[in-house]
Design an enzyme around this catalytic site. Structure first.
Site, short mmCIF file in Angstrom:
data_model
loop_
_atom_site.label_atom_id
_atom_site.label_comp_id
_atom_site.label_asym_id
_atom_site.label_seq_id
_atom_site.Cartn_x
_atom_site.Cartn_y
_atom_site.Cartn_z
N SER A 36 7.15 66.56 -53.76
CA SER A 36 8.25 65.53 -54.05
C SER A 36 9.47 66.40 -54.28
CB SER A 36 8.16 64.33 -55.60
OG SER A 36 7.57 63.23 -55.37
N HIS A 68 0.51 57.19 -43.25
CA HIS A 68 0.92 57.85 -44.45
C HIS A 68 0.45 59.10 -44.96
CE1 HIS A 68 3.60 54.07 -44.30
NE2 HIS A 68 4.77 55.74 -45.09
N ARG A 89 -1.43 65.85 -50.45
CA ARG A 89 -2.16 66.02 -52.38
C ARG A 89 -2.80 64.56 -52.65
NH1 ARG A 89 2.05 68.48 -56.15
NH2 ARG A 89 1.24 70.03 -56.45
N THR A 90 -3.89 65.06 -52.96
CA THR A 90 -4.68 64.25 -52.75
C THR A 90 -4.56 63.87 -54.63
OG1 THR A 90 -6.77 64.29 -51.78
CG2 THR A 90 -6.65 62.85 -53.21
N HIS A 91 -3.82 63.13 -54.86
CA HIS A 91 -3.99 62.99 -56.60
C HIS A 91 -4.67 62.26 -57.52
CE1 HIS A 91 0.51 63.28 -55.88
NE2 HIS A 91 0.19 63.91 -56.72
N GLU A 190 4.01 57.48 -68.45
CA GLU A 190 3.62 57.65 -69.94
C GLU A 190 4.61 56.41 -70.99
OE1 GLU A 190 4.79 60.95 -68.28
OE2 GLU A 190 3.00 60.71 -67.80
N SER A 209 -0.38 66.11 -61.57
CA SER A 209 -1.26 66.71 -60.50
C SER A 209 -1.20 68.00 -61.30
CB SER A 209 -0.41 66.87 -59.13
OG SER A 209 1.22 67.25 -59.61
N ASN A 232 13.70 63.43 -63.62
CA ASN A 232 14.43 62.28 -64.50
C ASN A 232 13.80 62.93 -65.73
OD1 ASN A 232 10.98 61.34 -63.24
ND2 ASN A 232 11.20 60.96 -65.15
#
Ligand code: 6GU
Length: 269
Positions: A36, A68, A89-91, A190, A209, A232
């Site tokens: 991201s 996507h 990317r595979t999370h 979290e 990741s 953030n």
């Protein structure tokens, strides 16, 4: 890749052969996974000669959302080196298993890449990190309780995030901070209590990741550079609730600056 009897390294070799056949490039020197906020770097590091939908390559599987799917790019760098840019990317939280999570890294290694650059968007635990701050990953804490290694494979993780590459990145931007990345399973963010735990055990960045991918990259002998974009502050560090929309927006806003930084780092490799 899902079947226990298949060899994930064999699938990665097949994937690398398919990439070599499609691109006509028989070895890539460096690989980048763009998380991201980092996507624009693909167009800044050099000239993209081939763009391949990842699902056409062995082991990558169908995209989570139709339309996507991620792309793999072969990019010619100004100095003549070749980069494999992984925009797919595979999370871990997708639940396809850790083999799928690290398949792109193993494929990159099988294409010949000796350097693996792993980027992500993540939450910050240090109040001084405003959204948009890029941070070098100095080490990680893997809180997934999983590993890409299977069986009795004892791999050393000292200096996993290469101090040489971190120093090189700081020659480009001496103001770059560094921190310890905690990989949580997600996909929920979290709780404030979990963020406090991450802080107490030595973490500075929280995300979903990178740590498992770095372990696989080390197993394959690659030198690793890890960078987080702080999108953030983590829950309880910032008082406002977190929203995925704000995370994406912070990524978009910072993208031109951090992508340009990454391109300068790649040029210095
Ligand atoms: Cl606060 N946590 C996690 N795990 N991932 C994030 C995040 C937080 N912010 C962006 N990505």
């Amino acid at each position: 890749l899902d079947l226990p009897e298949t060899d994930p390294f064999e699938i990665a070799r097949v994937a690398a052969q398919e990439i070599a056949r499609i691109t006509g490039v028989d070895r890539h020197d460096v690989a980048l996974t763009l998380g991201s906020g980092w996507g624009s770097a693909a167009g800044l590091i050099g000239e993209t000669t081939h763009t391949i939908p990842a699902q056409e390559i062995a082991g990558f599987g169908a995209p989570a959302l139709e339309g996507h799917g991620g792309m793999l790019r072969s990019v010619l760098l100004p100095g003549g080196k070749r980069a494999l840019v992984i925009g797919a990317r595979t999370h871990y939280y997708e639940g396809h298993g850790v083999r799928r999570v690290v398949h792109s890294v193993r494929t990159a290694a099988a294409t010949g890449a000796k350097t693996m650059i792993l980027t992500n968007g993540a939450g910050g635990i240090r109040e001084t990190w405003t959204p948009g701050t890029p941070v070098l990953i100095s080490d990680h804490i893997n809180l997934t309780a999983d590993s890409p290694l299977e069986g009795a494979t004892f791999v050393d993780l000292t200096d996993l995030y290469s101090s040489r590459l971190r120093a090189l990145a700081r020659t480009i931007d001496p103001t770059l901070d560094e921190g310890v990345y905690c990989q949580f399973r997600g996909p929920h963010y979290e709780t404030p209590a979990e963020v406090q735990m991450a802080k107490v055990i030595g973490g500075h960045i929280v995300g979903m990741s990178t740590a498992l991918e770095a372990i696989a990259a080390r197993q394959s002998g690659m030198e690793i550079l890890g960078m987080s974009l702080i999108t953030n502050l983590a829950a309880g560090i910032q008082q406002e609730p977190l929203s995925h929309g704000e995370v994406l927006e912070a990524g978009r806003a910072a993208e031109p600056v951090i992508s340009a930084l990454l391109a300068r780092i790649v040029a210095a490799l």
